[in-house]
Design an enzyme around this catalytic site. Structure first.
Site, PDB file in Angstrom:
ATOM      1  N   GLU A 252     -24.919 -20.483 -38.288  1.00  0.00           N
ATOM      2  CA  GLU A 252     -24.135 -20.861 -37.111  1.00  0.00           C
ATOM      3  C   GLU A 252     -24.759 -22.144 -36.595  1.00  0.00           C
ATOM      4  OE1 GLU A 252     -22.659 -21.985 -34.091  1.00  0.00           O
ATOM      5  OE2 GLU A 252     -24.078 -20.663 -33.085  1.00  0.00           O
ATOM      6  N   CYS A 286     -23.784 -25.058 -28.414  1.00  0.00           N
ATOM      7  CA  CYS A 286     -23.089 -25.489 -29.627  1.00  0.00           C
ATOM      8  C   CYS A 286     -21.589 -25.588 -29.403  1.00  0.00           C
ATOM      9  CB  CYS A 286     -23.389 -24.538 -30.781  1.00  0.00           C
ATOM     10  SG  CYS A 286     -22.928 -22.814 -30.461  1.00  0.00           S
TER      11      CYS A 286
END
Length: 485
Positions: A252, A286
Site C-alpha cells: 500500500e 497517502c
C-alpha cells in the site's frame, strides 16, 4: 504513565515480554516541541531472525487453537482500545503531531479492526469442489504462517493494526516493524493491548528499527507474507526483495490523488471538502487530495474560498490547544514539502495562501496558475499543499486525472450521473462521489493500483482471508485408492 503502557516497555523490544534490543535504543521525540518522550529498544537484523524463528514455533500451536479462543482474544483487544482510548490518543497526538480528532479516529478504528477480525476465525474457510474418481475434493484456507507488517509514521496505529489484527485472527504469527519515528503508538501500544488481551507469547513481536530491520523482516526464511505501507520508492524495494525470496508482498504505497469539481457543484461545499482532503494531518496521508481539478466556471471562486480557508485554519501544538494542523513529522519531511512549494512558485505558479513555516509548523498552502509539469502537481507532496488547475470539459478532467502513475483515491464533486462516468474512466483503487479523497473503514478492502500498490489487500473478510492465508487443495477417499503399479 497511563494504566495501559506502564514503564516496562521503555528501552525494550517485544517478543511476548520486554527485553533489550541488540541495537541499543531509539529516542522518541515530540515533533511539536522536540521534547524526548521516552526510548524504545532498537532491533537488529539478528533480533528479527530470532523473532522469526520463535514466531514460527508459536504459530503452529496458535493455528491449532479453537477458533472461538482466537476470536475472544480479538474481542478483548477491541474492548481494550476503547477502554484506554484517552491514553493512546495522547501518545498519538504527541508522538505523531496529530490533532485530537485524528487521534480519536485512530483508536476507534483500531477497536473496529479488532472486532471485524474477531469474525475471521469462524468465517467459512474454503469450499467443496466437484469430486471425481470416488473422492471428496476441497479447497481450504490455511494460515500463511509468519506475517511481517511494516508500518509508516502518519497513521501509525491504524496502519499497523489493520494488518496485525486479521493476520493474528487467521492463525498467523506477526513480526511488526513500526516506523522509528512513531514506535510507541505504532508498536508499543499494540504489544501492550494484545498482551493484556491474552495473546500467547511469541505470536507478536515488535521490532523498531531502520531499513536493515525491514529488510530482515522480508527475507527471514520463516516469513511467508509481507504487508508493507509506505512510499512508492520503498515499496518497490520491498516488492523486489520479496520476489527474490519468493514472499507474497502486499504493498500500500503513495498517491497523488485528484479531486474533480464538476460544473454546477456548490463552490463553498467543494472548497470545504478540498481543504479537508489536502490539509488533514498536515497532508501527511497517502489518500490526501494532491491535485484539485476545478471546472473553469468555478475555478476563480474555488481558489478564493480555498485560500480563505487555508488562512483561517489554526496551526500549532495539538497537545496544547485546539488547532486544525499540527507539525510536520520531522525536518527532512519539512524540507521536502518546502522545496516542492518553492520550486513550483519559481516555475510560475501563484502562491494564493501559505508557503511559510515556523519550525515544523507549515502553513496550509494553496497554489494557483499551476501547470501539469510543475513539481507540486507531478509529485506526491505529503504536506499541506493544494495545487489547483482548471479544466474546460469532463473529457479533459478525465485525461488530467488519469495523467499520473498513481491510482489510490479519487474524489468527484457534483452531478452523480456525470461523476459515475468519470469514476468508470479513471483507474483508481478507491473512488468517492461527493466526498473528498480521504476515507477508510475497517470492513472495506483498501488499496491502490499502478504506483499506489498491489490492490485492495486489507479490510473486509474476503480481502483479509486472501491476504493472510494460503489455499490448500485437499482430497479424501473412504479407503486407499487402487493404483496400477
Amino acid at each position: 504513565m497511563g494504566v495501559l503502557l506502564g514503564d516496562d516497555w521503555r528501552g525494550g523490544i517485544f517478543d511476548g515480554g520486554w527485553r533489550a534490543g541488540s541495537g541499543g535504543t531509539i529516542e522518541v521525540t515530540e515533533p511539536a516541541t522536540g521534547a524526548v518522550l521516552g526510548r524504545v529498544g532498537a532491533a537488529t537484523p539478528e533480533d528479527v531472525r530470532t523473532a522469526a524463528t520463535r514466531a514460527a514455533a508459536a504459530q503452529r500451536g496458535w493455528a491449532a487453537t479453537d477458533p472461538t479462543e482466537r476470536a475472544a482474544v480479538l474481542r478483548r483487544a477491541g474492548a481494550l482500545w476503547e477502554q484506554h482510548a484517552a491514553e493512546v490518543q495522547s501518545w498519538i497526538v504527541r508522538e505523531s503531531g496529530a490533532i485530537g480528532v485524528k487521534a480519536a479516529t485512530e483508536t476507534s478504528t483500531a477497536a473496529q479492526e479488532c472486532y471485524e477480525a474477531a469474525a475471521l476465525p469462524t468465517h467459512p474457510a474454503g469450499s467443496v469442489l466437484a469430486g471425481e474418481q470416488g473422492r471428496w475434493s476441497f479447497a481450504r484456507r490455511r494460515p500463511a504462517g509468519v506475517v511481517s507488517v511494516i508500518a509508516p509514521f502518519n497513521f501509525p496505529l491504524i496502519l499497523s493494526i489493520r494488518a496485525v489484527a486479521p493476520a493474528l485472527a487467521l492463525g498467523n504469527a506477526v513480526l511488526l516493524k513500526p516506523d522509528p519515528r512513531t514506535p510507541v503508538c505504532g508498536g508499543v501500544v499494540l504489544a501492550r493491548v494484545f498482551q493484556e488481551a491474552g495473546l500467547p507469547e511469541g505470536l507478536l513481536h515488535v521490532l523498531p528499527g531502520g531499513a536493515d530491520v525491514g529488510e530482515a523482516a522480508v527475507t527471514a526464511p520463516e516469513v511467508r507474507v509481507v504487508a508493507f505501507t509506505g512510499s512508492t520508492a520503498a515499496g518497490r524495494r520491498v516488492g523486489a526483495l520479496g520476489a527474490e525470496h519468493l514472499k507474497r508482498t502486499h504493498l500500500e504505497l503513495g498517491g497523488n490523488n485528484a479531486l474533480i469539481v464538476l460544473p454546477g457543484a456548490d463552490p463553498a461545499l467543494a472548497a470545504s471538502a478540498g481543504a479537508f482532503g489536502s490539509f488533514l494531518h498536515q497532508g501527511q496521508i497517502c489518500m490526501a487530495t494532491g491535485r484539485h481539478l476545478v471546472h473553469e466556471s468555478l475555478h476563480d471562486e474555488y481558489v478564493h474560498l480555498l485560500a480563505d480557508k487555508a488562512r483561517e485554519l489554526p496551526v500549532g501544538d495539538p497537545a496544547r490547544g485546539e488547532v486544525a494542523l499540527g507539525p510536520i513529522i520531522d525536518e527532512r519531511q519539512l524540507a521536502h514539502v518546502d522545496r516542492i512549494v518553492r520550486d513550483t512558485v519559481a516555475a510560475g505558479a501563484t502562491l494564493a495562501a501559505g508557503g511559510t513555516h515556523e519550525g515544523l509548523f507549515y502553513s496550509p498552502t494553496v497554489l494557483a496558475e499551476v501547470e501539469t509539469s510543475m513539481p507540486a502537481w507531478e509529485q506526491e507532496v505529503f504536506g499541506p499543499v493544494a495545487p489547483v488547475l482548471p479544466f474546460s470539459d469532463v473529457d479533459e478532467a478525465v485525461e488530467l486525472a488519469r495523467a499520473t502513475p498513481y491510482g489510490l483515491s479519487l474524489g468527484i464533486l457534483g452531478d452523480v450521473g456525470v461523476a459515475m462516468r468519470v469514476a468508470d474512466a479513471v483507474p483508481s483503487g478507491i473512488v468517492h462521489v461527493n466526498e473528498q479523497t480521504v476515507s477508510d473503514a475497517a470492513n472495506v478492502p483498501f488499496g491502490g493500483v499502478g504506483a499506489s500498490g498491489t490492490g485492495g489487500r486489507a479490510g473486509g473478510a474476503e480481502a483479509n482471508i486472501e491476504a493472510f492465508t494460503e489455499t490448500q487443495w485437499l482430497t479424501v477417499r473412504p479407503g486407499i485408492a487402487p493404483y496400477p503399479f
